[in-house]
Motif scaffolding. Structure first.
Motif, PDB file in Angstrom:
ATOM      1  N   ASP A   1      96.080 -33.329  21.122  1.00  0.00           N
ATOM      2  CA  ASP A   1      96.478 -31.907  21.717  1.00  0.00           C
ATOM      3  C   ASP A   1      97.194 -31.120  20.864  1.00  0.00           C
ATOM      4  OD1 ASP A   1      94.793 -32.195  23.839  1.00  0.00           O
ATOM      5  OD2 ASP A   1      96.388 -33.400  25.173  1.00  0.00           O
ATOM      6  N   TRP A   2      97.326 -31.432  19.666  1.00  0.00           N
ATOM      7  CA  TRP A   2      98.165 -30.676  18.632  1.00  0.00           C
ATOM      8  C   TRP A   2      97.261 -29.562  18.123  1.00  0.00           C
ATOM      9  CZ3 TRP A   2     102.031 -33.373  14.850  1.00  0.00           C
ATOM     10  CH2 TRP A   2     102.817 -34.240  15.744  1.00  0.00           C
ATOM     11  N   ILE A   3      96.107 -29.695  18.287  1.00  0.00           N
ATOM     12  CA  ILE A   3      95.198 -28.516  17.681  1.00  0.00           C
ATOM     13  C   ILE A   3      93.966 -28.363  18.599  1.00  0.00           C
ATOM     14  CG2 ILE A   3      93.415 -27.964  15.748  1.00  0.00           C
ATOM     15  CD1 ILE A   3      95.028 -29.548  13.757  1.00  0.00           C
ATOM     16  N   PRO A   4      93.777 -27.025  18.995  1.00  0.00           N
ATOM     17  CA  PRO A   4      92.794 -26.759  20.013  1.00  0.00           C
ATOM     18  C   PRO A   4      91.087 -27.220  19.393  1.00  0.00           C
ATOM     19  CG  PRO A   4      93.605 -24.863  19.198  1.00  0.00           C
ATOM     20  CD  PRO A   4      94.331 -25.820  18.591  1.00  0.00           C
ATOM     21  N   GLY A   5      90.456 -27.133  20.260  1.00  0.00           N
ATOM     22  CA  GLY A   5      89.026 -27.043  19.981  1.00  0.00           C
ATOM     23  C   GLY A   5      88.130 -28.426  19.777  1.00  0.00           C
ATOM     24  N   LEU A   6      88.605 -29.173  20.733  1.00  0.00           N
ATOM     25  CA  LEU A   6      88.273 -30.780  20.668  1.00  0.00           C
ATOM     26  C   LEU A   6      87.004 -30.770  21.186  1.00  0.00           C
ATOM     27  CD1 LEU A   6      88.493 -33.741  20.179  1.00  0.00           C
ATOM     28  CD2 LEU A   6      89.479 -33.983  22.220  1.00  0.00           C
ATOM     29  N   ASN A   7      86.256 -29.935  22.167  1.00  0.00           N
ATOM     30  CA  ASN A   7      85.135 -29.896  22.844  1.00  0.00           C
ATOM     31  C   ASN A   7      84.067 -29.005  22.147  1.00  0.00           C
ATOM     32  OD1 ASN A   7      85.920 -31.817  24.679  1.00  0.00           O
ATOM     33  ND2 ASN A   7      86.960 -30.132  25.968  1.00  0.00           N
ATOM     34  N   HIS A   8      84.717 -28.095  21.110  1.00  0.00           N
ATOM     35  CA  HIS A   8      83.651 -27.247  20.585  1.00  0.00           C
ATOM     36  C   HIS A   8      83.140 -27.686  19.248  1.00  0.00           C
ATOM     37  CE1 HIS A   8      86.081 -24.846  23.020  1.00  0.00           C
ATOM     38  NE2 HIS A   8      85.348 -23.682  23.130  1.00  0.00           N
ATOM     39  N   LEU A   9      82.038 -28.307  19.571  1.00  0.00           N
ATOM     40  CA  LEU A   9      81.484 -28.912  18.235  1.00  0.00           C
ATOM     41  C   LEU A   9      80.418 -28.031  17.402  1.00  0.00           C
ATOM     42  CD1 LEU A   9      79.784 -32.217  20.206  1.00  0.00           C
ATOM     43  CD2 LEU A   9      81.997 -31.822  19.135  1.00  0.00           C
ATOM     44  N   ALA A  10      80.613 -28.335  16.114  1.00  0.00           N
ATOM     45  CA  ALA A  10      79.774 -27.578  15.194  1.00  0.00           C
ATOM     46  C   ALA A  10      78.262 -28.148  15.248  1.00  0.00           C
ATOM     47  CB  ALA A  10      80.336 -27.785  13.889  1.00  0.00           C
ATOM     48  N   PHE A  11      77.878 -29.245  15.503  1.00  0.00           N
ATOM     49  CA  PHE A  11      76.713 -29.753  15.864  1.00  0.00           C
ATOM     50  C   PHE A  11      76.754 -30.897  16.250  1.00  0.00           C
ATOM     51  CE2 PHE A  11      77.723 -30.394  11.120  1.00  0.00           C
ATOM     52  CZ  PHE A  11      77.685 -31.521  11.020  1.00  0.00           C
ATOM     53  N   ASP A  12      75.518 -31.546  16.825  1.00  0.00           N
ATOM     54  CA  ASP A  12      75.706 -32.968  17.364  1.00  0.00           C
ATOM     55  C   ASP A  12      74.327 -33.414  16.894  1.00  0.00           C
ATOM     56  OD1 ASP A  12      75.566 -35.444  18.497  1.00  0.00           O
ATOM     57  OD2 ASP A  12      76.259 -34.589  20.440  1.00  0.00           O
ATOM     58  N   ILE A  13      74.190 -34.502  15.714  1.00  0.00           N
ATOM     59  CA  ILE A  13      73.004 -35.013  15.243  1.00  0.00           C
ATOM     60  C   ILE A  13      72.785 -36.309  15.628  1.00  0.00           C
ATOM     61  CG2 ILE A  13      72.620 -33.152  13.794  1.00  0.00           C
ATOM     62  CD1 ILE A  13      73.446 -34.802  11.413  1.00  0.00           C
ATOM     63  N   SER A  14      73.707 -36.984  16.716  1.00  0.00           N
ATOM     64  CA  SER A  14      74.020 -38.208  16.937  1.00  0.00           C
ATOM     65  C   SER A  14      72.582 -38.874  17.300  1.00  0.00           C
ATOM     66  CB  SER A  14      74.719 -38.654  18.263  1.00  0.00           C
ATOM     67  OG  SER A  14      75.897 -38.063  17.769  1.00  0.00           O
ATOM     68  N   GLY A  15      71.593 -38.184  17.885  1.00  0.00           N
ATOM     69  CA  GLY A  15      70.215 -38.680  18.115  1.00  0.00           C
ATOM     70  C   GLY A  15      69.375 -38.940  16.835  1.00  0.00           C
ATOM     71  N   THR A  16      69.585 -38.235  15.772  1.00  0.00           N
ATOM     72  CA  THR A  16      68.911 -38.356  14.490  1.00  0.00           C
ATOM     73  C   THR A  16      69.674 -39.324  13.564  1.00  0.00           C
ATOM     74  OG1 THR A  16      68.257 -35.963  14.726  1.00  0.00           O
ATOM     75  CG2 THR A  16      68.198 -37.097  12.503  1.00  0.00           C
ATOM     76  N   ILE A  17      70.854 -39.345  13.569  1.00  0.00           N
ATOM     77  CA  ILE A  17      71.864 -40.188  12.645  1.00  0.00           C
ATOM     78  C   ILE A  17      72.737 -40.871  13.658  1.00  0.00           C
ATOM     79  CG2 ILE A  17      73.189 -40.526  10.678  1.00  0.00           C
ATOM     80  CD1 ILE A  17      72.390 -38.194   9.565  1.00  0.00           C
ATOM     81  N   PRO A  18      72.130 -42.078  14.264  1.00  0.00           N
ATOM     82  CA  PRO A  18      73.198 -42.752  15.283  1.00  0.00           C
ATOM     83  C   PRO A  18      74.096 -43.485  14.676  1.00  0.00           C
ATOM     84  CG  PRO A  18      70.783 -43.293  15.716  1.00  0.00           C
ATOM     85  CD  PRO A  18      71.002 -42.329  14.313  1.00  0.00           C
ATOM     86  N   PRO A  19      75.349 -43.402  15.113  1.00  0.00           N
ATOM     87  CA  PRO A  19      76.349 -43.841  14.370  1.00  0.00           C
ATOM     88  C   PRO A  19      76.540 -45.082  14.174  1.00  0.00           C
ATOM     89  CG  PRO A  19      77.432 -42.160  15.976  1.00  0.00           C
ATOM     90  CD  PRO A  19      75.979 -42.621  16.458  1.00  0.00           C
ATOM     91  N   ASP A  20      75.948 -45.971  14.996  1.00  0.00           N
ATOM     92  CA  ASP A  20      75.455 -47.569  15.021  1.00  0.00           C
ATOM     93  C   ASP A  20      74.344 -47.977  13.927  1.00  0.00           C
ATOM     94  OD1 ASP A  20      73.746 -46.647  16.783  1.00  0.00           O
ATOM     95  OD2 ASP A  20      74.186 -48.324  18.012  1.00  0.00           O
TER      96      ASP A  20
ATOM     97  N   TRP B   1      72.347 -48.274  10.536  1.00  0.00           N
ATOM     98  CA  TRP B   1      72.810 -48.972   9.085  1.00  0.00           C
ATOM     99  C   TRP B   1      73.039 -47.721   8.203  1.00  0.00           C
ATOM    100  CZ3 TRP B   1      70.462 -47.396   4.755  1.00  0.00           C
ATOM    101  CH2 TRP B   1      68.881 -46.860   4.648  1.00  0.00           C
ATOM    102  N   TYR B   2      72.184 -46.457   8.401  1.00  0.00           N
ATOM    103  CA  TYR B   2      72.435 -45.374   7.620  1.00  0.00           C
ATOM    104  C   TYR B   2      73.461 -44.574   8.097  1.00  0.00           C
ATOM    105  CZ  TYR B   2      69.113 -43.749  11.071  1.00  0.00           C
ATOM    106  OH  TYR B   2      68.302 -43.654  12.081  1.00  0.00           O
ATOM    107  N   GLY B   3      73.750 -44.462   9.371  1.00  0.00           N
ATOM    108  CA  GLY B   3      74.977 -43.942  10.082  1.00  0.00           C
ATOM    109  C   GLY B   3      76.122 -44.335   9.583  1.00  0.00           C
ATOM    110  N   THR B   4      76.079 -45.807   9.424  1.00  0.00           N
ATOM    111  CA  THR B   4      77.412 -46.813   9.197  1.00  0.00           C
ATOM    112  C   THR B   4      77.639 -46.325   7.726  1.00  0.00           C
ATOM    113  OG1 THR B   4      76.883 -48.446  10.597  1.00  0.00           O
ATOM    114  CG2 THR B   4      78.270 -49.044   9.084  1.00  0.00           C
ATOM    115  N   LEU B   5      76.668 -46.489   6.675  1.00  0.00           N
ATOM    116  CA  LEU B   5      76.740 -46.315   5.403  1.00  0.00           C
ATOM    117  C   LEU B   5      77.278 -44.888   5.102  1.00  0.00           C
ATOM    118  CD1 LEU B   5      76.088 -47.182   2.302  1.00  0.00           C
ATOM    119  CD2 LEU B   5      73.655 -46.004   2.748  1.00  0.00           C
TER     120      LEU B   5
END
Length: 292
Positions: A206-225, A227-231
């Motif tokens: 809470d030192w900088i605002p904007g935590l819930n304002h995402l620039a984009f969300d491609i988690s469905g295309t590049i899942p964090p878990d 192998w390529y997301g991990t890479l």
């Protein structure tokens, strides 16, 4: 893991080159009696860096979540600043590194044992503290709970020690201009990712605002878990759902810093190579201390 290997290699090789130049100069000038104080200073510097890293890791565990995020974000930004300064400093002073260290060592030899210990400690200690801080920030940004980042750092440092030994023995000649340019450019990319994660930590604190304002969300295309997301995360500290502030800070840092760093300014004319006088006074685009 690759980004942490690069950190260990780059910072470790800088320290190895410093040690090689100091030791080779003492051996060549017949001052082997001064080797013990130099190694003492180097040992103290390494112990201090390891202690600093342990203090960062274990000290932060006693804090609340918000305090941990605030500390992690603040130290990440400091680490990025130090690394940015370091890559530009080495780019500018690589050509004079040997003569600068020789001058400091001559002055220390005239002053006595304590000065030798202090000279070696200061020469290596700065690299050690920078490495500990940036490695901690990078591991904190990765946050995957595996030992892979630390393994990468250890492998990078081990490679740097081996290269430093080959450099000292005269079995390897390193083009410092190319090495520090390429690794410095890659470190700037890594630092941009660490900076973005540092900003995200400050948003969670809470030192900088904007935590819930995402620039984009491609988690469905590049899942964090995946192998390529991990890479991508391991190499570039990539995040599939960054905030607008993160992306803005990342771009504002990476584009101008990388452009200025790669600009052919401050290098020797002609082929863009750093030229450093060797022990015989000739010019060489590679650096290698004389074999004892």
């Amino acid at each position: 893991m690759f980004s942490n290997y690069l950190i260990g290699l780059r910072e470790g090789l800088e320290a190895s080159l410093v040690v090689c130049i100091l030791i080779a100069y003492l051996v060549k000038t017949g001052r082997r009696d001064a080797l013990r104080p130099v190694w003492t200073g180097i040992g103290i510097a390494i112990a201090l860096a390891m202690g600093f890293g342990c203090a960062l890791e274990f000290g932060s565990q006693e804090l609340t979540f918000q305090a941990q995020e605030a500390l992690g974000g603040s130290l990440s930004i400091i680490a990025v600043g130090l690394v940015t300064w370091m890559v530009f400093w080495m780019r500018r002073t690589a050509r004079h590194l040997r003569s600068e260290l020789h001058g400091k060592l001559d002055a220390a030899l005239a002053m006595g044992t304590g000065a030798l210990v202090a000279t070696a400690f200061l020469a290596v200690g700065r690299e050690g503290l920078e490495t500990a801080l940036f490695v901690w920030a990078s591991v904190h940004a990765a946050g995957d709970g595996t030992p892979r980042p630390l393994i990468g750092v250890a492998l990078g440092i081990a490679t740097a020690v081996l290269l430093g030994w080959l450099f000292y023995r005269g079995a390897l000649r390193i083009n410092l201009a190319k090495f520090f340019t390429w690794t410095g450019g890659m470190l700037v990319v890594v630092a941009a990712g660490v900076l973005a994660y540092g900003v995200h930590d400050l948003q969670e604190a809470d030192w900088i605002p904007g935590l819930n304002h995402l620039a984009f969300d491609i988690s469905g295309t590049i899942p964090p878990d995946s192998w390529y997301g991990t890479l991508l995360k391991g190499v570039f500290n990539f995040q599939p759902d960054p905030t607008v502030v993160q992306v803005t800070v990342w771009a504002l840092y990476l584009v101008p810093v990388l452009t200025v760093f790669l600009a052919p300014v401050g290098f020797a004319s002609g082929k863009g190579k750093v030229k450093e006088p060797d022990d015989q006074g000739t010019q060489s685009s590679t650096a290698s201390p004389a074999r004892p």
